[in-house]
Scaffold this active site. Structure first.
Site, PDB file in Angstrom:
ATOM      1  N   LYS A   1       7.055   3.665   3.499  1.00  0.00           N
ATOM      2  CA  LYS A   1       8.469   4.052   3.389  1.00  0.00           C
ATOM      3  C   LYS A   1       9.059   3.567   2.063  1.00  0.00           C
ATOM      4  O   LYS A   1       9.663   4.330   1.329  1.00  0.00           O
ATOM      5  CB  LYS A   1       9.288   3.478   4.569  1.00  0.00           C
ATOM      6  CG  LYS A   1       8.797   3.936   5.940  1.00  0.00           C
ATOM      7  CD  LYS A   1       9.649   3.389   7.071  1.00  0.00           C
ATOM      8  CE  LYS A   1       9.643   1.890   7.212  1.00  0.00           C
ATOM      9  NZ  LYS A   1       8.341   1.298   7.608  1.00  0.00           N
TER      10      LYS A   1
ATOM     11  N   ARG B   1      -0.464  -6.188   0.688  1.00  0.00           N
ATOM     12  CA  ARG B   1       0.750  -5.869  -0.086  1.00  0.00           C
ATOM     13  C   ARG B   1       1.238  -7.092  -0.874  1.00  0.00           C
ATOM     14  O   ARG B   1       1.248  -8.213  -0.377  1.00  0.00           O
ATOM     15  CB  ARG B   1       1.871  -5.414   0.856  1.00  0.00           C
ATOM     16  CG  ARG B   1       3.212  -5.310   0.129  1.00  0.00           C
ATOM     17  CD  ARG B   1       4.275  -4.612   0.920  1.00  0.00           C
ATOM     18  NE  ARG B   1       4.453  -5.172   2.245  1.00  0.00           N
ATOM     19  CZ  ARG B   1       5.116  -4.559   3.212  1.00  0.00           C
ATOM     20  NH1 ARG B   1       5.642  -3.374   3.009  1.00  0.00           N
ATOM     21  NH2 ARG B   1       5.234  -5.119   4.385  1.00  0.00           N
TER      22      ARG B   1
ATOM     23  N   ARG C   1       5.234 -11.051   1.406  1.00  0.00           N
ATOM     24  CA  ARG C   1       6.426 -11.172   2.241  1.00  0.00           C
ATOM     25  C   ARG C   1       6.191 -12.157   3.376  1.00  0.00           C
ATOM     26  O   ARG C   1       5.092 -12.211   3.935  1.00  0.00           O
ATOM     27  CB  ARG C   1       6.776  -9.787   2.825  1.00  0.00           C
ATOM     28  CG  ARG C   1       8.032  -9.211   2.225  1.00  0.00           C
ATOM     29  CD  ARG C   1       8.215  -7.771   2.570  1.00  0.00           C
ATOM     30  NE  ARG C   1       8.291  -7.520   3.998  1.00  0.00           N
ATOM     31  CZ  ARG C   1       8.495  -6.307   4.519  1.00  0.00           C
ATOM     32  NH1 ARG C   1       8.645  -5.267   3.728  1.00  0.00           N
ATOM     33  NH2 ARG C   1       8.554  -6.139   5.816  1.00  0.00           N
TER      34      ARG C   1
ATOM     35  N   ARG D   1       5.155  -6.862  14.824  1.00  0.00           N
ATOM     36  CA  ARG D   1       6.002  -5.780  14.287  1.00  0.00           C
ATOM     37  C   ARG D   1       5.504  -4.419  14.780  1.00  0.00           C
ATOM     38  O   ARG D   1       6.308  -3.527  15.070  1.00  0.00           O
ATOM     39  CB  ARG D   1       6.031  -5.826  12.752  1.00  0.00           C
ATOM     40  CG  ARG D   1       6.945  -6.946  12.240  1.00  0.00           C
ATOM     41  CD  ARG D   1       6.654  -7.349  10.811  1.00  0.00           C
ATOM     42  NE  ARG D   1       6.706  -6.266   9.859  1.00  0.00           N
ATOM     43  CZ  ARG D   1       6.106  -6.286   8.663  1.00  0.00           C
ATOM     44  NH1 ARG D   1       5.417  -7.353   8.286  1.00  0.00           N
ATOM     45  NH2 ARG D   1       6.204  -5.256   7.864  1.00  0.00           N
TER      46      ARG D   1
HETATM   47  P1  AP5 Z   1       5.248   0.012   1.872  1.00  0.00           P
HETATM   48  O1  AP5 Z   1       5.778   1.186   1.123  1.00  0.00           O
HETATM   49  O2  AP5 Z   1       5.724  -1.339   1.460  1.00  0.00           O
HETATM   50  O3  AP5 Z   1       5.446   0.243   3.454  1.00  0.00           O
HETATM   51  P2  AP5 Z   1       6.755   0.280   4.371  1.00  0.00           P
HETATM   52  O4  AP5 Z   1       6.668   1.492   5.242  1.00  0.00           O
HETATM   53  O5  AP5 Z   1       7.984   0.122   3.535  1.00  0.00           O
HETATM   54  O6  AP5 Z   1       6.453  -0.985   5.273  1.00  0.00           O
HETATM   55  P3  AP5 Z   1       7.337  -2.262   5.643  1.00  0.00           P
HETATM   56  O7  AP5 Z   1       6.393  -3.334   6.055  1.00  0.00           O
HETATM   57  O8  AP5 Z   1       8.336  -2.570   4.555  1.00  0.00           O
HETATM   58  O9  AP5 Z   1       8.108  -1.693   6.877  1.00  0.00           O
HETATM   59  P4  AP5 Z   1       8.849  -2.468   7.965  1.00  0.00           P
HETATM   60  O10 AP5 Z   1       9.532  -1.351   8.672  1.00  0.00           O
HETATM   61  O11 AP5 Z   1       7.997  -3.342   8.786  1.00  0.00           O
HETATM   62  O12 AP5 Z   1       9.766  -3.508   7.146  1.00  0.00           O
HETATM   63  P5  AP5 Z   1      11.326  -3.569   6.808  1.00  0.00           P
HETATM   64  O13 AP5 Z   1      11.475  -4.230   5.508  1.00  0.00           O
HETATM   65  O14 AP5 Z   1      11.970  -2.256   7.020  1.00  0.00           O
HETATM   66  O15 AP5 Z   1       3.644   0.080   1.791  1.00  0.00           O
HETATM   67  C1  AP5 Z   1       2.839  -0.920   2.393  1.00  0.00           C
HETATM   68  C2  AP5 Z   1       1.573  -1.154   1.527  1.00  0.00           C
HETATM   69  O16 AP5 Z   1       0.770   0.018   1.553  1.00  0.00           O
HETATM   70  C3  AP5 Z   1       1.865  -1.458   0.059  1.00  0.00           C
HETATM   71  O17 AP5 Z   1       0.983  -2.431  -0.410  1.00  0.00           O
HETATM   72  C4  AP5 Z   1       1.609  -0.106  -0.641  1.00  0.00           C
HETATM   73  O18 AP5 Z   1       1.146  -0.289  -1.977  1.00  0.00           O
HETATM   74  C5  AP5 Z   1       0.534   0.518   0.241  1.00  0.00           C
HETATM   75  N1  AP5 Z   1       0.647   1.975   0.329  1.00  0.00           N
HETATM   76  C6  AP5 Z   1       1.792   2.710   0.468  1.00  0.00           C
HETATM   77  N2  AP5 Z   1       1.511   4.029   0.537  1.00  0.00           N
HETATM   78  C7  AP5 Z   1       0.146   4.131   0.472  1.00  0.00           C
HETATM   79  C8  AP5 Z   1      -0.766   5.250   0.510  1.00  0.00           C
HETATM   80  N3  AP5 Z   1      -0.333   6.515   0.647  1.00  0.00           N
HETATM   81  N4  AP5 Z   1      -2.105   4.978   0.433  1.00  0.00           N
HETATM   82  C9  AP5 Z   1      -2.557   3.697   0.310  1.00  0.00           C
HETATM   83  N5  AP5 Z   1      -1.743   2.610   0.252  1.00  0.00           N
HETATM   84  C10 AP5 Z   1      -0.403   2.828   0.343  1.00  0.00           C
HETATM   85  O19 AP5 Z   1      11.870  -4.531   7.959  1.00  0.00           O
HETATM   86  C11 AP5 Z   1      11.539  -5.891   7.993  1.00  0.00           C
HETATM   87  C12 AP5 Z   1      12.295  -6.590   9.110  1.00  0.00           C
HETATM   88  O20 AP5 Z   1      13.716  -6.486   8.872  1.00  0.00           O
HETATM   89  C13 AP5 Z   1      12.114  -6.031  10.527  1.00  0.00           C
HETATM   90  O21 AP5 Z   1      10.954  -6.550  11.132  1.00  0.00           O
HETATM   91  C14 AP5 Z   1      13.404  -6.508  11.200  1.00  0.00           C
HETATM   92  O22 AP5 Z   1      13.329  -7.859  11.545  1.00  0.00           O
HETATM   93  C15 AP5 Z   1      14.427  -6.377  10.098  1.00  0.00           C
HETATM   94  N6  AP5 Z   1      15.126  -5.063  10.113  1.00  0.00           N
HETATM   95  C16 AP5 Z   1      15.123  -4.139   9.117  1.00  0.00           C
HETATM   96  N7  AP5 Z   1      15.849  -3.058   9.486  1.00  0.00           N
HETATM   97  C17 AP5 Z   1      16.301  -3.302  10.744  1.00  0.00           C
HETATM   98  C18 AP5 Z   1      17.081  -2.555  11.660  1.00  0.00           C
HETATM   99  N8  AP5 Z   1      17.550  -1.306  11.364  1.00  0.00           N
HETATM  100  N9  AP5 Z   1      17.352  -3.107  12.855  1.00  0.00           N
HETATM  101  C19 AP5 Z   1      16.924  -4.339  13.163  1.00  0.00           C
HETATM  102  N10 AP5 Z   1      16.161  -5.101  12.361  1.00  0.00           N
HETATM  103  C20 AP5 Z   1      15.858  -4.593  11.144  1.00  0.00           C
HETATM  104 MG    MG Z   2       9.446  -1.379   3.320  1.00  0.00          MG
END
Ligand code: AP5
Ligand code: MG
Length: 215
Positions: A14, A128, A161, A172
């Site tokens: 994402k 990552r 992270r 997660r």
């Molecule tokens: P990356 O692009 O970083 O993946 P991502 O989908 O952004 O994954 P996240 O881990 O950030 O998602 P998340 O939903 O767990 O975390 P968030 O920060 O939203 O890619 C991952 C890796 O893969 C990278 O190394 C990249 O290089 C590689 N990659 C990408 N595309 C690729 C491809 N096509 N092929 C190969 N490799 C690839 O949330 C974190 C925390 O915040 C939550 O756990 C929660 O506690 C809180 N939070 C956030 N939003 C809310 C909400 N709305 N409500 C409640 N709590 C919330």
């Molecule tokens: Mg992310």
């Protein structure tokens, strides 16, 4: 005018795609995860409330996140659209967001659901690395920086992270399945969703998104 939501499990790509989408369509990129992490780093009241949940891979309480997003969407840069990553993440958040949009006489353009099989998500997340300064994302094997531990873009230090430890990541995934995956049906019913194969290369995923969104 694009009003977009990115949906997908942890590690789906994402954040990786969001940066490119925001640049291409000239809309602000709003990641609730990034905003919460910044609040933790700065030691704000919101950061203090959120940290415990995030460290365990649990969701932060709905009302905190809803208030954060509704506030952010009032900024002037959202007048021509926005890209949300990580919100909504529960049915309650989605329903509340729908009410907010209706009040403002706004409609989402589309929810982009990035699908990736779970077995390739874990190695993506464990490998990552993120720039402490500008937030750029790397991967130790599939997208390494030119110099180990150093951001190509700004020279900042790369780090892992806090919630990317294996045990936390597994939680997660569970939280995603229980609380966020039901949003796929929610938006399917509203006919507002498009599905993307996120197991493809980063460029192929972006091309698929552009095909959906148009030039
Ligand atoms: P990356 O692009 O970083 O993946 P991502 O989908 O952004 O994954 P996240 O881990 O950030 O998602 P998340 O939903 O767990 O975390 P968030 O920060 O939203 O890619 C991952 C890796 O893969 C990278 O190394 C990249 O290089 C590689 N990659 C990408 N595309 C690729 C491809 N096509 N092929 C190969 N490799 C690839 O949330 C974190 C925390 O915040 C939550 O756990 C929660 O506690 C809180 N939070 C956030 N939003 C809310 C909400 N709305 N409500 C409640 N709590 C919330
Ligand atoms: Mg992310």
């Amino acid at each position: 005018m694009k009003r977009l939501v990115l949906l997908g499990p942890p590690g789906a790509g994402k954040g990786t795609q969001a940066v490119k989408i925001a640049a291409r369509y000239e809309i602000p990129y709003i990641s609730t995860g990034d905003i919460l992490r910044r609040n933790i780093k700065e030691g704000t009241a919101l950061g203090k409330k959120a940290q415990e949940y995030m460290d365990h891979g649990e969701l932060v309480p709905d009302d905190l996140v809803i208030a954060l997003v509704e506030d952010r969407l009032t900024w002037e840069d959202c007048n021509n659209g926005f890209l949300l990553d990580g919100f909504p993440r529960t049915i309650y958040q989605a329903e509340s967001f729908d009410k907010y949009l209706a009040q403002k006489d706004m409609k989402l353009s589309v929810v982009l659901n990035i699908r990736v099989p779970e077995e390739i998500l874990l190695p993506r997340i464990i490998g990552r690395r993120v720039c402490k300064t500008c937030g750029a994302t790397y991967h130790v094997s599939s997208m390494p920086p030119k110099a180990e531990g150093v951001c190509d873009l700004c020279g900042g230090e790369l780090h892992q992270r806090a919630d990317d430890a294996e045990e936390t990541v597994l939680n997660r995934f569970k939280v995603y399945q229980a609380q966020t995956a039901p949003l796929i049906d929610y938006y399917e019913t509203a006919d507002e969703i498009a599905h993307i194969d996120g197991a493809a290369s980063q460029d192929a995923v972006f091309d698929a998104i552009v095909d959906i969104l148009g030039a």
